[in-house]
Motif scaffolding. Sequence first.
Motif, mmCIF file in Angstrom:
data_model
loop_
_atom_site.group_PDB
_atom_site.id
_atom_site.type_symbol
_atom_site.label_atom_id
_atom_site.label_comp_id
_atom_site.label_asym_id
_atom_site.label_seq_id
_atom_site.Cartn_x
_atom_site.Cartn_y
_atom_site.Cartn_z
ATOM 1 N N ILE A 1 0.840 -1.208 0.000
ATOM 2 C CA ILE A 1 0.000 0.000 0.000
ATOM 3 C C ILE A 1 0.871 1.252 0.000
ATOM 4 C CG2 ILE A 1 -1.616 1.348 1.427
ATOM 5 C CD1 ILE A 1 -2.917 -1.334 2.214
ATOM 6 N N CYS B 1 2.523 1.752 -3.462
ATOM 7 C CA CYS B 1 1.561 2.234 -4.461
ATOM 8 C C CYS B 1 1.217 3.692 -4.205
ATOM 9 C CB CYS B 1 0.277 1.402 -4.420
ATOM 10 S SG CYS B 1 0.495 -0.257 -5.044
ATOM 11 N N LEU C 1 -15.597 2.204 -3.136
ATOM 12 C CA LEU C 1 -14.183 1.915 -2.902
ATOM 13 C C LEU C 1 -13.890 1.474 -1.471
ATOM 14 C CD1 LEU C 1 -12.603 4.862 -4.908
ATOM 15 C CD2 LEU C 1 -12.228 2.432 -5.352
ATOM 16 N N THR D 1 -11.734 -2.083 0.348
ATOM 17 C CA THR D 1 -10.811 -2.625 -0.639
ATOM 18 C C THR D 1 -9.426 -2.005 -0.452
ATOM 19 O OG1 THR D 1 -11.233 -0.870 -2.244
ATOM 20 C CG2 THR D 1 -12.642 -2.814 -2.383
ATOM 21 N N THR D 2 -8.399 -2.757 -0.890
ATOM 22 C CA THR D 2 -7.039 -2.241 -0.826
ATOM 23 C C THR D 2 -6.894 -1.026 -1.746
ATOM 24 O OG1 THR D 2 -6.308 -4.490 -0.412
ATOM 25 C CG2 THR D 2 -4.611 -2.917 -1.026
ATOM 26 N N THR D 3 -7.523 -1.078 -2.921
ATOM 27 C CA THR D 3 -7.481 0.061 -3.844
ATOM 28 C C THR D 3 -7.996 1.325 -3.161
ATOM 29 O OG1 THR D 3 -8.098 -1.561 -5.500
ATOM 30 C CG2 THR D 3 -8.095 0.745 -6.193
ATOM 31 N N GLY D 4 -9.114 1.190 -2.472
ATOM 32 C CA GLY D 4 -9.683 2.337 -1.774
ATOM 33 C C GLY D 4 -8.711 2.897 -0.749
ATOM 34 N N ILE E 1 -5.407 2.622 -0.753
ATOM 35 C CA ILE E 1 -4.291 3.283 -1.444
ATOM 36 C C ILE E 1 -4.715 4.685 -1.880
ATOM 37 C CG2 ILE E 1 -2.855 3.249 -3.532
ATOM 38 C CD1 ILE E 1 -2.952 0.139 -3.318
ATOM 39 N N LEU E 2 -5.903 4.783 -2.477
ATOM 40 C CA LEU E 2 -6.366 6.083 -2.965
ATOM 41 C C LEU E 2 -6.570 7.076 -1.825
ATOM 42 C CD1 LEU E 2 -8.830 5.066 -5.814
ATOM 43 C CD2 LEU E 2 -6.538 6.036 -6.022
#
Lengths: 408, 273
Positions: free
Chosen positions: B74, B77, B132, B135-138, B140-141
């Motif tokens: 994380i 990214c 989002l 989630t891992t994407t959320g 990171i963002l």
Amino acid sequence: MRPTAIALLTLSLSSPALVLADTSDGSALIGQDWDTIVEMARGGEVNWFMWGGSDTINRYVSDYVGGVLMDDYGITLNRIGLTDTTEAINIVLGEKEAGVTDAGAVDMIWINGENFRTMKQADLAWCGYTETLPNNVLIDWTNPAIANDFGVPVDGCEVPWNRAQFAFAYDTARTETPPRSIPELLDWIKANPGQFTYPAPPDFNGAVFVRHVFYHAAGGVEGLLGDFDQARYDAAAAATWDILNEIEPLLWREGATYPTSITQLNGLFANQEVAFTFDYDPSQFGLGVQSGQYPETVMSYGLTDGTIGNTNYTIIPFNSPNKAAALVLQNVLLSAEAQLEKALPEVWGTVPGIEVDRTPAEIQAAFAGIERHPSVVDPAELAQNALPELQAGWISAIEQGWIENVGR
Amino acid sequence: MDRDPVMLRTLRGLAGLALILWLVLPLIPLAIWSFARGWRFPDILPQSWTLQAWDYALSDTSGVLDSLTLTIWIALCATGLSILIGVPAGRALGLSTFRGKGLVEMMILAPIIVPGIAVALGLHGVFIGLGLTNTTTGVILVHLIPTLPYMTLVMAGIFANYDTAFEDQARSLGASPWQTFRHVTLPAILPGIIVGGLFAFLVSWSQYILTLLIGGGRVITLPLLLFNFAASGRNDIAGAIGMIYILPGVLVLILTARHLTGRNAAIGGLGRL
């Protein structure tokens, strides 16, 4: 090649939905046959948010409870450790405001007191299911200390997990005879300046200490039961602030500052800066001696004028998508075997939330055979002088009053 | 610059030593705690030594090792995305003047000025709307919100002292835009990217409330596990997890240290910001 890949992708994306029944609709579960609920829960997961600051409690939950869930039901238990229970409530609250009604992140929370009041008032709790749990028969809902959580009626919105009763602790190597009542404690503080302090409310344990002084100033708890009453509050509050302001210069660091948390008070006690600490759950002192936090000479004790008891619970949020699995988890937690395991001093040593005399004879015998950790006061002895918790209106008024009149 | 170079070197050496001691000394009790069973006043050293805290920290129950990999992923990214966004943004802020620039700078700083919990609760609603959360994407963002101000401001400072005439010269000598970036711009701003990236990595590395809210308990990073024990007074387990927690930061610092000596002319302070 490509269609196969797409088919595989679709399969991998949709397969969890095929395996896991969505059990977000609570009304379909209430009154449902238990075996049906277990089948709906099988192979699923449950996300339990709970205070995570004890390795022994974490091990009990992840290893013992998680093991039973996996072995007997194929359910995966995700234990999410919290520093403060409010964090989980904020997640549910945010989801409700954003309109997430059936896909919440939280399936269960270890809770009581103010956090329960918040969840109930904001309609964040799933209610009315307790009769559906087979182990509900082990709960004594006629006991007001179980049917009310810090004065807020439970109304089938949570189930009890443990009981606890406030106790003080002292080090026998440093203090010969500890004061056994609030008046004795106040005299002791005057005779031993700088040796006592308490965490500033709204710390959970600091606030309950202040309530003990409040009960004393009011001349007993009898006049304080029932709905909040401004006149009765004003009379007792004035006397309480007088007492607490009178001892303030005699506290640790002349009362210029108060510890902000029970953790800080425990640290002061362990490092011999103050003579006493206290906790709503006396089993913490056994765990503390086991982990080396306290010396073995630390003992916990109750007061002759009584200490306040409470119950802590597990709650299922209204938008939990895994309600069937959460029910199975609650039923496992309430089971005689899991409650017995939790009562063992090396595991946790806490007082069961169920009625032991309703469990099978061999479990009762095992409970009777448990050897308490020597640092933990006998719960039966403690219970002889148990004081009730006040209704929520009183509790918040006392906390606010302390902040305005003593803590300022 | 006509000072005695020997004296300057000695001073620099002493300052370096003081800095290292200042950074390392607080870590020693942490290391001792992680092996201690009972360490209370007035004992200088713990009463006995144990591996219990490490046994827990490295167990499956604690989840520390799983979350270590995830936390690194994380943070990497978030750092990469911060660089991709922060470098062009910093260039615009450092090189050009435009109407409302002050307002833009304020907006960029806002997430680190406004109390974290207020930002977090508002963002939670936004991220739910975007699908989002959990989630891992959320996660990171959402980490970009505290990391971008640092990255952008460092790059704005770098570009404030940067002369675009070098780029014009390269282009007039026939270099393509990519060649110009690769051989002229990048070498000049690289130290800034490294400093900004280091900030971004460490800021992402230490996020607690944003990760918990947006990750919804599905994305468990190391601070989530560490703070449980730091807050409950279990210094032994907090010490063991803490030792693991500081490793990546120290590693990143060692790897980038040679770019941070201050000898490189391109690090010219933080410009006018």
